[in-house]
Design a protein around this motif. Structure first.
Motif, PDB file in Angstrom:
ATOM      1  N   TYR A 101       0.802  -1.225   0.000  1.00 40.46           N
ATOM      2  CA  TYR A 101       0.000   0.000   0.000  1.00 40.46           C
ATOM      3  C   TYR A 101       0.837   1.278   0.000  1.00 40.46           C
ATOM      4  O   TYR A 101       0.277   2.377  -0.005  1.00 40.46           O
ATOM      5  CB  TYR A 101      -0.908   0.031   1.232  1.00 40.46           C
ATOM      6  CG  TYR A 101      -1.885  -1.111   1.326  1.00 40.46           C
ATOM      7  CD1 TYR A 101      -2.904  -1.272   0.388  1.00 40.46           C
ATOM      8  CD2 TYR A 101      -1.806  -2.036   2.360  1.00 40.46           C
ATOM      9  CE1 TYR A 101      -3.802  -2.314   0.471  1.00 40.46           C
ATOM     10  CE2 TYR A 101      -2.704  -3.077   2.464  1.00 40.46           C
ATOM     11  CZ  TYR A 101      -3.702  -3.225   1.515  1.00 40.46           C
ATOM     12  OH  TYR A 101      -4.592  -4.252   1.608  1.00 40.46           O
ATOM     13  N   GLU A 119      -8.364  -3.376   1.754  1.00 38.66           N
ATOM     14  CA  GLU A 119      -7.721  -4.306   0.823  1.00 38.66           C
ATOM     15  C   GLU A 119      -7.914  -3.914  -0.630  1.00 38.66           C
ATOM     16  O   GLU A 119      -7.007  -4.095  -1.457  1.00 38.66           O
ATOM     17  CB  GLU A 119      -8.266  -5.724   1.029  1.00 38.66           C
ATOM     18  CG  GLU A 119      -7.783  -6.421   2.284  1.00 38.66           C
ATOM     19  CD  GLU A 119      -8.584  -6.081   3.529  1.00 38.66           C
ATOM     20  OE1 GLU A 119      -8.303  -6.665   4.591  1.00 38.66           O
ATOM     21  OE2 GLU A 119      -9.502  -5.217   3.444  1.00 38.66           O
ATOM     22  N   GLU A 120      -9.071  -3.366  -0.967  1.00 40.25           N
ATOM     23  CA  GLU A 120      -9.359  -3.082  -2.375  1.00 40.25           C
ATOM     24  C   GLU A 120      -8.488  -1.973  -2.952  1.00 40.25           C
ATOM     25  O   GLU A 120      -8.500  -1.733  -4.167  1.00 40.25           O
ATOM     26  CB  GLU A 120     -10.842  -2.732  -2.572  1.00 40.25           C
ATOM     27  CG  GLU A 120     -11.361  -1.625  -1.701  1.00 40.25           C
ATOM     28  CD  GLU A 120     -12.032  -2.145  -0.423  1.00 40.25           C
ATOM     29  OE1 GLU A 120     -12.949  -1.460   0.069  1.00 40.25           O
ATOM     30  OE2 GLU A 120     -11.648  -3.229   0.058  1.00 40.25           O
ATOM     31  N   ASP A 123      -5.760  -4.145  -5.879  1.00 40.27           N
ATOM     32  CA  ASP A 123      -6.546  -5.280  -6.359  1.00 40.27           C
ATOM     33  C   ASP A 123      -5.660  -6.177  -7.218  1.00 40.27           C
ATOM     34  O   ASP A 123      -5.312  -5.816  -8.346  1.00 40.27           O
ATOM     35  CB  ASP A 123      -7.730  -4.781  -7.175  1.00 40.27           C
ATOM     36  CG  ASP A 123      -8.666  -5.901  -7.598  1.00 40.27           C
ATOM     37  OD1 ASP A 123      -8.320  -7.093  -7.394  1.00 40.27           O
ATOM     38  OD2 ASP A 123      -9.745  -5.594  -8.139  1.00 40.27           O
ATOM     39  N   GLU A 153       1.128 -11.643  -5.793  1.00 39.99           N
ATOM     40  CA  GLU A 153      -0.299 -11.814  -5.483  1.00 39.99           C
ATOM     41  C   GLU A 153      -1.127 -11.883  -6.765  1.00 39.99           C
ATOM     42  O   GLU A 153      -2.062 -12.690  -6.881  1.00 39.99           O
ATOM     43  CB  GLU A 153      -0.793 -10.647  -4.631  1.00 39.99           C
ATOM     44  CG  GLU A 153      -0.389 -10.676  -3.180  1.00 39.99           C
ATOM     45  CD  GLU A 153      -1.159  -9.636  -2.376  1.00 39.99           C
ATOM     46  OE1 GLU A 153      -2.381  -9.507  -2.578  1.00 39.99           O
ATOM     47  OE2 GLU A 153      -0.533  -8.944  -1.544  1.00 39.99           O
ATOM     48  N   ARG A 168      -1.805  -9.825   4.235  1.00 44.77           N
ATOM     49  CA  ARG A 168      -0.960  -8.631   4.165  1.00 44.77           C
ATOM     50  C   ARG A 168      -0.628  -8.189   5.587  1.00 44.77           C
ATOM     51  O   ARG A 168      -1.447  -7.575   6.270  1.00 44.77           O
ATOM     52  CB  ARG A 168      -1.661  -7.528   3.373  1.00 44.77           C
ATOM     53  CG  ARG A 168      -1.844  -7.895   1.901  1.00 44.77           C
ATOM     54  CD  ARG A 168      -2.704  -6.888   1.161  1.00 44.77           C
ATOM     55  NE  ARG A 168      -2.767  -7.199  -0.263  1.00 44.77           N
ATOM     56  CZ  ARG A 168      -3.601  -6.615  -1.121  1.00 44.77           C
ATOM     57  NH1 ARG A 168      -4.438  -5.673  -0.694  1.00 44.77           N
ATOM     58  NH2 ARG A 168      -3.602  -6.965  -2.396  1.00 44.77           N
ATOM     59  N   PRO A 230      -7.167 -10.902  -0.681  1.00 48.47           N
ATOM     60  CA  PRO A 230      -6.302 -10.351   0.356  1.00 48.47           C
ATOM     61  C   PRO A 230      -7.046 -10.045   1.645  1.00 48.47           C
ATOM     62  O   PRO A 230      -8.230  -9.695   1.640  1.00 48.47           O
ATOM     63  CB  PRO A 230      -5.766  -9.065  -0.281  1.00 48.47           C
ATOM     64  CG  PRO A 230      -6.836  -8.655  -1.244  1.00 48.47           C
ATOM     65  CD  PRO A 230      -7.435  -9.928  -1.764  1.00 48.47           C
ATOM     66  N   VAL A 231      -6.318 -10.163   2.771  1.00 49.39           N
ATOM     67  CA  VAL A 231      -6.847  -9.728   4.060  1.00 49.39           C
ATOM     68  C   VAL A 231      -5.706  -9.047   4.817  1.00 49.39           C
ATOM     69  O   VAL A 231      -4.563  -9.513   4.796  1.00 49.39           O
ATOM     70  CB  VAL A 231      -7.428 -10.909   4.870  1.00 49.39           C
ATOM     71  CG1 VAL A 231      -6.346 -11.883   5.322  1.00 49.39           C
ATOM     72  CG2 VAL A 231      -8.227 -10.435   6.058  1.00 49.39           C
ATOM     73  N   ASN A 232      -6.016  -7.923   5.434  1.00 48.83           N
ATOM     74  CA  ASN A 232      -5.019  -7.183   6.201  1.00 48.83           C
ATOM     75  C   ASN A 232      -4.902  -7.751   7.603  1.00 48.83           C
ATOM     76  O   ASN A 232      -5.902  -8.093   8.234  1.00 48.83           O
ATOM     77  CB  ASN A 232      -5.400  -5.703   6.290  1.00 48.83           C
ATOM     78  CG  ASN A 232      -5.369  -5.010   4.945  1.00 48.83           C
ATOM     79  OD1 ASN A 232      -4.660  -5.438   4.034  1.00 48.83           O
ATOM     80  ND2 ASN A 232      -6.124  -3.930   4.809  1.00 48.83           N
ATOM     81  N   MET A 278      -3.111   0.272   7.600  1.00 52.84           N
ATOM     82  CA  MET A 278      -4.159  -0.604   7.082  1.00 52.84           C
ATOM     83  C   MET A 278      -5.394  -0.669   7.989  1.00 52.84           C
ATOM     84  O   MET A 278      -5.321  -0.499   9.197  1.00 52.84           O
ATOM     85  CB  MET A 278      -3.633  -2.038   6.929  1.00 52.84           C
ATOM     86  CG  MET A 278      -2.455  -2.199   6.013  1.00 52.84           C
ATOM     87  SD  MET A 278      -2.009  -3.949   5.778  1.00 52.84           S
ATOM     88  CE  MET A 278      -1.620  -4.472   7.454  1.00 52.84           C
ATOM     89  N   ASN A 280      -8.161  -3.386   9.473  1.00 59.47           N
ATOM     90  CA  ASN A 280      -8.309  -4.828   9.718  1.00 59.47           C
ATOM     91  C   ASN A 280      -9.769  -5.259   9.761  1.00 59.47           C
ATOM     92  O   ASN A 280     -10.109  -6.335  10.270  1.00 59.47           O
ATOM     93  CB  ASN A 280      -7.584  -5.246  10.997  1.00 59.47           C
ATOM     94  CG  ASN A 280      -8.144  -4.584  12.254  1.00 59.47           C
ATOM     95  OD1 ASN A 280      -9.195  -3.938  12.219  1.00 59.47           O
ATOM     96  ND2 ASN A 280      -7.436  -4.736  13.372  1.00 59.47           N
ATOM     97  N   ARG A 282     -11.875  -6.326   7.449  1.00 58.82           N
ATOM     98  CA  ARG A 282     -12.264  -7.551   6.744  1.00 58.82           C
ATOM     99  C   ARG A 282     -11.940  -8.796   7.569  1.00 58.82           C
ATOM    100  O   ARG A 282     -12.753  -9.713   7.662  1.00 58.82           O
ATOM    101  CB  ARG A 282     -11.587  -7.649   5.369  1.00 58.82           C
ATOM    102  CG  ARG A 282     -12.109  -8.867   4.602  1.00 58.82           C
ATOM    103  CD  ARG A 282     -11.553  -9.045   3.218  1.00 58.82           C
ATOM    104  NE  ARG A 282     -12.285 -10.133   2.568  1.00 58.82           N
ATOM    105  CZ  ARG A 282     -11.748 -11.099   1.856  1.00 58.82           C
ATOM    106  NH1 ARG A 282     -10.434 -11.131   1.664  1.00 58.82           N
ATOM    107  NH2 ARG A 282     -12.482 -12.047   1.322  1.00 58.82           N
TER     108      ARG A 282
END
Length: 313
Positions: A101, A119-120, A123, A153, A168, A230-232, A278, A280, A282
């Protein structure tokens, strides 16, 4: 019991992940170049993941429920893994990084300071992949770490041979000498000695995660959930470089000495003049419960101070 392959897994949170997978009864295979042996009872495949023919030969007829890739840094490595593990696993989890990021490393959508980055914002389904860049060159790879992760990724997301998820990770701390980057030790050592710490005039906050919490999240991602994409991964709570230094100061009894650098200048680790902390959300929605950075960071600082004071083994 699940069959889990961990690529890497020789140090820090990767080593801890292997130990925890084994402790809860999973059948674990570790694949690496053999510098460190895994725990007794864990299958060990010694091979260079960059050698596709050797990797396929080492895997033989093995199949896995999940592969956890701790050391995928380039799209070339990702493409080799996609071919080698096609038909051998139903799920692939890659450890990625908050650095994807960093707006200094790519043209990314702007996120206002104070808004955690979702996350988006990166992408992998649409990210451009360039296999012909000098990914084999260590200096190039070090300078393009974030881009290597983004492209890795992207390759694994679009391959389609298995369900793919990326974790991530925020900046990982804790564990004393195990924290091999030395970034926390930078602060404990300099503050204890009274040395200057270079910081930006308006340093922006970032996010962290404890190495044990990251191992727990990877265990969860590999065995207890089926999310894709992806997930932070970051503990709750934003801290800037002065917040971190204040925690160190409380443990050392010495006040930090700061030297201010201009925006864009080189500062100490975790001093940021650009925003990419970031969100978290999600991971929480998927069911993972995070700790608070403020709760575990003092203990991590104490470990780092103890490691600094103790003679090297």
């Amino acid at each position: 019991m699940q069959r889990i392959c961990v690529i890497g897994g020789s140090r820090y949170f990767g080593k801890l992940l292997v130990e925890r997978l084994q402790a809860v009864g999973h059948q674990v295979t570790v694949l690496n170049r053999g510098s460190v042996r895994p725990p007794t009872g864990v299958e060990h495949l010694v091979v260079d993941r960059n050698d596709e023919a050797a990797l396929v030969a080492a895997l033989g007829s093995r199949a896995f429920d999940t592969v956890v890739d701790q050391v995928c840094y380039t799209p070339v490595q990702a493409a080799i893994a996609a071919r080698a593990f096609a038909g051998r696993t139903r799920r692939y989890v890659m450890t990625s990084t908050i650095e994807v990021y960093d707006p200094e490393t790519a043209a990314l959508p702007a996120v206002p300071a104070g808004i955690p980055v979702p996350e988006e914002n990166v992408d992998p389904r649409t990210w451009l992949v360039a296999m012909d860049l000098p990914w084999h060159d260590e200096a190039y790879l070090e300078a393009h770490y974030a881009e290597g992760k983004r492209q890795a990724e992207a390759v694994l997301t679009r391959d389609g041979s298995f369900a793919f998820a990326s974790v991530r990770s925020a900046h990982v701390l804790g564990g004393g000498r195990q924290e091999f980057t030395g970034r926390l030790a930078h602060y404990t050592e300099r503050i204890a000695r009274g040395d200057e710490i270079a910081v930006h005039a308006e340093a922006l906050p970032t996010v962290f995660i404890h190495h044990e919490e990251l191992a727990d999240l990877l265990l969860w991602a590999a065995t207890a959930t089926g999310f894709a994409g992806p997930v932070n991964a970051c503990s709750d709570g934003l801290l800037d470089v002065r917040d971190l230094a204040a925690i160190v100061a409380a443990r050392t009894g010495r006040e930090p000495v700061y030297r201010t650098v201009a925006a864009g200048g080189t500062a100490s680790p975790f001093s940021f003049d650009r925003h990419y902390a970031m969100s978290n959300t999600r991971a929480k929605q998927l069911g993972f419960a995070f700790s608070r950075t403020a709760d575990w960071l003092p203990g991590a600082v104490a470990e780092a101070l103890t490691a600094t004071a103790a003679p090297a083994a």
